[in-house]
Design an enzyme around this catalytic site. Structure first.
Site, PDB file in Angstrom:
ATOM      1  N   GLU A  65      46.606  43.627  42.253  1.00  0.00           N
ATOM      2  CA  GLU A  65      47.041  42.809  41.183  1.00  0.00           C
ATOM      3  C   GLU A  65      45.713  42.771  40.212  1.00  0.00           C
ATOM      4  O   GLU A  65      44.519  42.106  40.722  1.00  0.00           O
ATOM      5  CB  GLU A  65      47.299  41.272  41.635  1.00  0.00           C
ATOM      6  CG  GLU A  65      47.927  40.405  40.606  1.00  0.00           C
ATOM      7  CD  GLU A  65      46.849  39.708  39.723  1.00  0.00           C
ATOM      8  OE1 GLU A  65      46.931  39.998  38.559  1.00  0.00           O
ATOM      9  OE2 GLU A  65      46.401  38.684  40.309  1.00  0.00           O
ATOM     10  N   CYS A  84      44.002  36.298  34.444  1.00  0.00           N
ATOM     11  CA  CYS A  84      44.907  37.670  33.954  1.00  0.00           C
ATOM     12  C   CYS A  84      46.027  37.671  33.165  1.00  0.00           C
ATOM     13  O   CYS A  84      46.351  38.634  32.666  1.00  0.00           O
ATOM     14  CB  CYS A  84      45.036  38.519  35.417  1.00  0.00           C
ATOM     15  SG  CYS A  84      46.011  37.745  36.732  1.00  0.00           S
TER      16      CYS A  84
END
Length: 466
Positions: free
Chosen positions: A235, A269
């Site tokens: 990720e 993010c």
């Protein structure tokens, strides 16, 4: 973990005071942790899944009991405001509780065979030893996000938290020991990624590597795991477009844009990284957004403020360099923020919000992940133009769209090339959803039943009784 003469100082990013000194782990330390996990795994996997789930749920209960101290620890080592740190500890509990609920959901299939007196059984098994590498922006929640499903699935776990924020991971390990999770099931190694992390990834003792961090780090892990054909879940970074059309609820869009840009000092993010605003509403939106950015309070994260410091001087300066390069490339400054380093801000790594406007979709602040309190806006004339500009990126983690046009909302999942879409809302994933990136934003994913399934591998057995 054995003693080591080398040490890492853990800094409070708000004061630059040293919070703690931890062991700088070695390759030998990493191998010791892997061997401990490997030794404990067969007995852990042999437990009924419901018993593993109860152990993980007990850890969530213990975290709830200690949530004030854990939130303060997150705030001190990472720099996020205390209220947001409490939210993170709440998420830590939620990840673990959801994982525990999956104990009765480890399922397989019986498939009809082409042969008589035969069945095809497809079963799910744990991988064995799972390595978790986590970023510094959510040191507690990211660890729990991986730990919970890994343990419930029957794996054992070795955690390497980022060296800037290792204390939350160590605290989780201490609580897991307190609630009786057996020795070796959850292991923590402290140290630097280029030594400890590389050893954990390259070792034949680890069967699955799951990592949350930068795209650069993900590429290194991808290369390091290639020789062993290691199973990896990554990720990675994002560069989320935030599209606002002419028919949107402007106040709702501004509120969401502010939250999605500035929460955790922009160190998420899925943050709003680049705004594409329809020309018909751009002036109104930017006036309100700039004012809301000015109104944010910055200061001691243990006080009621909106923004704490950046996690480190290096990260602060990296953001400032992107802003400077963007201004040199022609960006218009709508709100001049930047580094704060005098008065009450002489100590710490402070950045005030900056808002830029540009006509250049190749601007550094548009192309590179900023990961800080910097917002960049472009004006667009149509939904099609917004989609084209939004997709013009190597990243594919998340995207936002604000519109009251149902046709656009229905088309968005087919047109926007991102793993996660926020339509008429700000960011924040649901634990039962699936958090996944496309392209350079990673592979695999976390959360929900799809994320849980990533911690199990499949086996096919042809059972013939003829």
């Amino acid at each position: 973990m054995r003693d080591s003469s080398a040490a890492i100082e853990v800094e409070n990013p708000a004061t630059e005071a040293i919070l703690a000194t931890i062991i700088e782990g070695t390759e030998e330390d990493a191998v010791t942790a892997l061997k401990s996990a490997q030794a404990a795994q067969p007995a852990w996997a042999a437990l009924p899944a419901i018993e593993r789930g109860k152990a993980v749920a007990a850890l969530a209960d213990e975290i709830e009991t200690n949530q004030d101290g854990l939130a303060r620890l997150v705030s001190l080592e990472q720099g996020k405001p205390l209220a947001h740190a409490h939210d993170e500890i709440g998420a830590t509990q939620t990840f673990l509780r959801y994982a525990a609920e999956n104990a009765r959901r480890i399922e397989g299939d019986i498939v009809t065979s082409d042969n008589t007196c035969e069945e095809i059984h497809i079963r799910r098994h744990p991988y064995g030893v799972v390595v978790g590498l986590t970023a510094w922006n959510y040191p507690s929640a990211l660890a729990a996000r991986k730990l919970g499903p890994a343990l419930v699935a029957g794996n054992t776990f070795v955690l390497l938290s980022h060296e800037a924020t290792p204390l939350s991971g160590l605290a989780l390990a201490a609580l897991s020991e307190k609630v009786g999770i057996p020795a070796g099931v959850f292991n923590v190694v402290t140290g630097r990624g280029r030594v400890v992390g590389e050893t954990l990834v390259k070792s034949q003792l680890s069967n699955l590597v799951t990592m949350t961090g930068s795209t650069r780090a993900g590429q290194e892990i991808y290369r390091a795991s290639a020789d062993l054909i290691k199973v990896i879940r990554l990720e990675l970074g994002g560069k989320a477009p935030f599209i606002v059309m002419e028919d949107a609820d402007i106040d709702a869009a501004v509120s969401a844009a502010v939250a999605a840009r500035y929460t955790n000092c922009g160190q998420i993010c899925t943050c709003n990284e680049r705004m594409y605003l329809h020309r018909g509403i751009a002036d109104e939106f930017l006036e309100k957004f700039v004012q809301a950015s000015k109104d944010l309070t910055i200061g001691d994260p243990l006080s009621p403020v909106d923004l704490g410091p950046k996690v480190s001087r290096f990260e602060r300066d990296k953001v400032a360099q992107i802003v400077a390069a963007s201004i040199n490339s022609g960006a218009e400054v709508l709100l001049e923020g930047g580094i704060l380093d005098n008065g009450a801000y002489q100590k710490g790594h402070w950045l005030a919000p900056t808002v830029l406007e540009t006509k250049n979709n190749s601007l550094p602040a548009i192309r590179d992940e900023v990961f800080g309190p910097v917002a960049t806006a472009m004006r667009i004339d149509s939904f099609e133009e917004a989609v084209q500009l939004a997709n013009d990126t190597q990243f594919g983690l998340s995207a936002y769209l604000f519109t009251n046009n149902y046709k656009r909302l229905a088309r968005a999942p087919y047109l926007l090339k991102f793993g996660e879409l926020y339509l008429n809302r700000s960011n924040g994933e649901a634990v039962q959803g699936f958090h996944t990136g496309w392209g350079m934003s990673g592979l695999g994913g976390e959360d929900g039943r799809y994320g849980f399934d990533n911690y199990l591998r499949k086996q096919t057995a042809y059972l013939n009784w003829g």
